[in-house]
Scaffold this motif. Structure first.
Motif, PDB file in Angstrom:
ATOM      1  N   THR A   5      -2.643   3.987 -21.185  1.00 57.60           N
ATOM      2  CA  THR A   5      -1.424   3.269 -21.570  1.00 57.60           C
ATOM      3  C   THR A   5      -1.683   2.410 -22.801  1.00 57.60           C
ATOM      4  O   THR A   5      -0.862   2.373 -23.722  1.00 57.60           O
ATOM      5  CB  THR A   5      -0.922   2.397 -20.406  1.00 57.60           C
ATOM      6  N   LEU A   9       0.235   2.682 -26.301  1.00 62.20           N
ATOM      7  CA  LEU A   9       0.893   1.472 -26.803  1.00 62.20           C
ATOM      8  C   LEU A   9       0.410   1.124 -28.208  1.00 62.20           C
ATOM      9  O   LEU A   9       1.211   0.797 -29.086  1.00 62.20           O
ATOM     10  CB  LEU A   9       0.654   0.302 -25.850  1.00 62.20           C
ATOM     11  N   GLU A  10      -0.876   1.228 -28.443  1.00 63.21           N
ATOM     12  CA  GLU A  10      -1.416   0.937 -29.772  1.00 63.21           C
ATOM     13  C   GLU A  10      -0.833   1.892 -30.813  1.00 63.21           C
ATOM     14  O   GLU A  10      -0.470   1.472 -31.916  1.00 63.21           O
ATOM     15  CB  GLU A  10      -2.937   1.055 -29.758  1.00 63.21           C
ATOM     16  N   GLU A  13       2.731   0.851 -31.528  1.00 62.00           N
ATOM     17  CA  GLU A  13       2.770  -0.357 -32.357  1.00 62.00           C
ATOM     18  C   GLU A  13       2.454  -0.032 -33.816  1.00 62.00           C
ATOM     19  O   GLU A  13       3.097  -0.556 -34.720  1.00 62.00           O
ATOM     20  CB  GLU A  13       1.806  -1.397 -31.803  1.00 62.00           C
ATOM     21  N   VAL A  52       6.209   3.680 -21.884  1.00 62.30           N
ATOM     22  CA  VAL A  52       5.348   2.741 -22.616  1.00 62.30           C
ATOM     23  C   VAL A  52       6.166   2.013 -23.680  1.00 62.30           C
ATOM     24  O   VAL A  52       6.011   0.805 -23.871  1.00 62.30           O
ATOM     25  CB  VAL A  52       4.136   3.470 -23.229  1.00 62.30           C
ATOM     26  N   TYR A  53       7.069   2.737 -24.348  1.00 64.58           N
ATOM     27  CA  TYR A  53       7.919   2.107 -25.358  1.00 64.58           C
ATOM     28  C   TYR A  53       8.781   1.017 -24.721  1.00 64.58           C
ATOM     29  O   TYR A  53       8.852  -0.103 -25.231  1.00 64.58           O
ATOM     30  CB  TYR A  53       8.814   3.174 -26.014  1.00 64.58           C
ATOM     31  N   ARG A  55       8.249  -0.601 -22.015  1.00 62.57           N
ATOM     32  CA  ARG A  55       7.364  -1.694 -21.598  1.00 62.57           C
ATOM     33  C   ARG A  55       7.035  -2.595 -22.787  1.00 62.57           C
ATOM     34  O   ARG A  55       7.014  -3.807 -22.653  1.00 62.57           O
ATOM     35  CB  ARG A  55       6.097  -1.086 -21.005  1.00 62.57           C
ATOM     36  N   SER A  56       6.785  -1.981 -23.938  1.00 69.94           N
ATOM     37  CA  SER A  56       6.445  -2.778 -25.114  1.00 69.94           C
ATOM     38  C   SER A  56       7.639  -3.575 -25.615  1.00 69.94           C
ATOM     39  O   SER A  56       7.491  -4.711 -26.061  1.00 69.94           O
ATOM     40  CB  SER A  56       5.900  -1.883 -26.231  1.00 69.94           C
ATOM     41  N   ALA A  59       8.334  -6.574 -23.376  1.00 69.21           N
ATOM     42  CA  ALA A  59       7.290  -7.604 -23.461  1.00 69.21           C
ATOM     43  C   ALA A  59       7.519  -8.534 -24.644  1.00 69.21           C
ATOM     44  O   ALA A  59       6.939  -9.613 -24.713  1.00 69.21           O
ATOM     45  CB  ALA A  59       5.917  -6.955 -23.554  1.00 69.21           C
ATOM     46  N   GLU A  60       8.331  -8.122 -25.607  1.00 69.91           N
ATOM     47  CA  GLU A  60       8.545  -8.933 -26.814  1.00 69.91           C
ATOM     48  C   GLU A  60       9.484 -10.071 -26.582  1.00 69.91           C
ATOM     49  O   GLU A  60      10.303 -10.158 -25.808  1.00 69.91           O
ATOM     50  CB  GLU A  60       9.063  -8.054 -27.948  1.00 69.91           C
TER      51      GLU A  60
END
Length: 60
Positions: A5, A9-10, A13, A52-53, A55-56, A59-60
């Motif tokens: 994950t 995620l990296e 980003e 994952v997108y 989730r990211s 989180a912001e």
């Protein structure tokens, strides 16, 4: 967060930093997920990238 994950995620980003739109980011996420999970279908890879997108973004 597990290693796979974090790797996806990296990549997402980095795609965002590069200015890619959401669809472009998801495509990059799918490409990375494909290397981690080569046995999965395109639909499954897209589902992983979208999860994952989301989730990211949340989180912001």
């Amino acid at each position: 967060m597990d290693k796979q994950t974090a790797t996806i995620l990296e990549a997402l980003e980095q795609a965002a930093i590069s200015g890619l739109c959401r669809d472009g980011q998801l495509e990059i996420g799918m490409q990375v997920a494909r290397t981690l999970y080569p046995e999965m279908s395109e639909a499954e890879l897209l589902a992983i990238a979208e999860a994952v997108y989301k989730r990211s973004v949340s989180a912001e």
